[in-house]
Scaffold this motif. Structure first.
Motif, PDB file in Angstrom:
ATOM      1  N   LEU A   1      41.815 -51.636  48.672  1.00 42.09           N
ATOM      2  CA  LEU A   1      42.187 -50.467  49.325  1.00 42.09           C
ATOM      3  C   LEU A   1      41.127 -49.423  49.192  1.00 42.09           C
ATOM      4  N   ALA A   2      40.037 -49.717  48.741  1.00 37.91           N
ATOM      5  CA  ALA A   2      39.020 -48.461  48.378  1.00 37.91           C
ATOM      6  C   ALA A   2      37.624 -48.971  48.612  1.00 37.91           C
ATOM      7  N   GLN A   3      37.538 -50.115  49.589  1.00 39.53           N
ATOM      8  CA  GLN A   3      36.142 -50.634  49.390  1.00 39.53           C
ATOM      9  C   GLN A   3      34.947 -49.861  49.938  1.00 39.53           C
ATOM     10  N   GLN A   4      35.036 -48.643  50.439  1.00 41.09           N
ATOM     11  CA  GLN A   4      34.355 -47.721  50.857  1.00 41.09           C
ATOM     12  C   GLN A   4      33.976 -46.638  50.014  1.00 41.09           C
ATOM     13  N   LYS A   5      34.806 -46.759  49.139  1.00 44.08           N
ATOM     14  CA  LYS A   5      34.473 -45.605  48.152  1.00 44.08           C
ATOM     15  C   LYS A   5      33.545 -45.902  47.012  1.00 44.08           C
TER      16      LYS A   5
ATOM     17  N   GLY B   1      33.319 -38.901  49.541  1.00 48.08           N
ATOM     18  CA  GLY B   1      34.493 -38.392  49.601  1.00 48.08           C
ATOM     19  C   GLY B   1      35.725 -39.128  49.364  1.00 48.08           C
ATOM     20  N   PRO B   2      37.145 -38.712  49.652  1.00 49.58           N
ATOM     21  CA  PRO B   2      38.244 -39.463  49.752  1.00 49.58           C
ATOM     22  C   PRO B   2      38.084 -40.591  50.717  1.00 49.58           C
ATOM     23  N   VAL B   3      38.913 -41.702  50.369  1.00 50.30           N
ATOM     24  CA  VAL B   3      38.797 -42.781  51.218  1.00 50.30           C
ATOM     25  C   VAL B   3      40.313 -43.184  51.549  1.00 50.30           C
ATOM     26  N   VAL B   4      40.595 -42.997  52.747  1.00 46.69           N
ATOM     27  CA  VAL B   4      42.024 -43.411  53.294  1.00 46.69           C
ATOM     28  C   VAL B   4      42.150 -44.626  53.762  1.00 46.69           C
ATOM     29  N   CYS B   5      43.061 -45.398  53.465  1.00 50.25           N
ATOM     30  CA  CYS B   5      43.382 -46.927  54.076  1.00 50.25           C
ATOM     31  C   CYS B   5      44.634 -46.912  54.546  1.00 50.25           C
ATOM     32  N   ARG B   6      44.574 -47.021  55.797  1.00 50.19           N
ATOM     33  CA  ARG B   6      45.858 -47.027  56.540  1.00 50.19           C
ATOM     34  C   ARG B   6      46.294 -48.119  56.641  1.00 50.19           C
ATOM     35  N   ALA B   7      47.669 -48.494  56.866  1.00 49.61           N
ATOM     36  CA  ALA B   7      48.566 -49.840  56.515  1.00 49.61           C
ATOM     37  C   ALA B   7      48.035 -50.659  57.639  1.00 49.61           C
ATOM     38  N   GLU B   8      47.852 -50.112  58.839  1.00 49.59           N
ATOM     39  CA  GLU B   8      47.521 -51.016  59.946  1.00 49.59           C
ATOM     40  C   GLU B   8      46.063 -51.467  59.937  1.00 49.59           C
TER      41      GLU B   8
END
Length: 194
Positions: free
Chosen positions: A107-111, A74-81
């Protein structure tokens, strides 16, 4: 910010060995020398994206595989922190005396199954003007978040400042670097057809 550099050489070797491929086979398939492959796998050489893309193709994997931690469908969210705490990846600019000129923060290494590789890239200042241009399949989009960058593209040179962007075909020889003596932060999205 603490920097835990992720070294891709170990991952490349692991993938190659899991596929029962020799260094010689990867060198032949990628068009790189055996020495280059060994140097990359032993973390003696921090390659530019061009050689990594060739190795990824020879191994039959996406470029992002060298940076992946997990695969999410699914979507991958990458939080700044989170990005600030996670590992970065460094690549050389092709100069033997400058082992690191860019720090890539994926920014999307889990996608899973992605064709685009988005990064925030910190470009370190350098006075070295002896850049080695590289080319590879695909397209790149760059947006300057901070500072000033120069992009050599074919026979042209483009200077981009904060808020400027560029989109280009990666098949044309190119190099991205900070303006002389300046640092920068960019958002880069690399598309590589697989």
């Amino acid at each position: 910010m603490s920097n835990n550099n992720t070294i891709v050489g170990h991952k490349i070797r692991g993938i190659r060995e899991s596929k029962n491929l020799s260094v010689e086979e990867i060198a032949e398939s990628s068009g790189l020398s055996v020495e280059q492959i060994n140097s990359i796998e032993n973390d003696q050489n921090l390659p530019s994206l061009g050689p990594l893309i060739k190795i990824a193709r020879a191994l039959g994997v996406r470029l992002g595989t060298f940076m992946d931690d997990n695969d999410a469908l699914g979507p991958v969210v990458c939080r700044a922190e989170d990005r600030e705490r996670e590992s970065s990846i460094s690549f050389s600019n092709g100069a033997t005396d400058a082992r690191k000129h860019m720090e890539y923060h994926p920014l999307a290494q889990q996608k899973a199954g992605r064709h685009m590789e988005p990064f925030v890239i910190d470009i370190n200042p350098t006075e070295n003007l002896d850049y080695k241009l590289s080319a590879h399949e695909g397209e790149e989009f760059i947006y300057v978040m901070q500072g000033e960058v120069e992009i050599e593209y074919g026979k042209e040179k483009y200077t981009l400042k904060e808020g400027d962007s560029i989109f280009y075909d990666s098949i044309v020889k190119h190099h991205v670097h900070g303006a002389p003596g300046k640092s920068a932060k960019i958002l880069a999205v690399v598309y590589i057809p697989f």
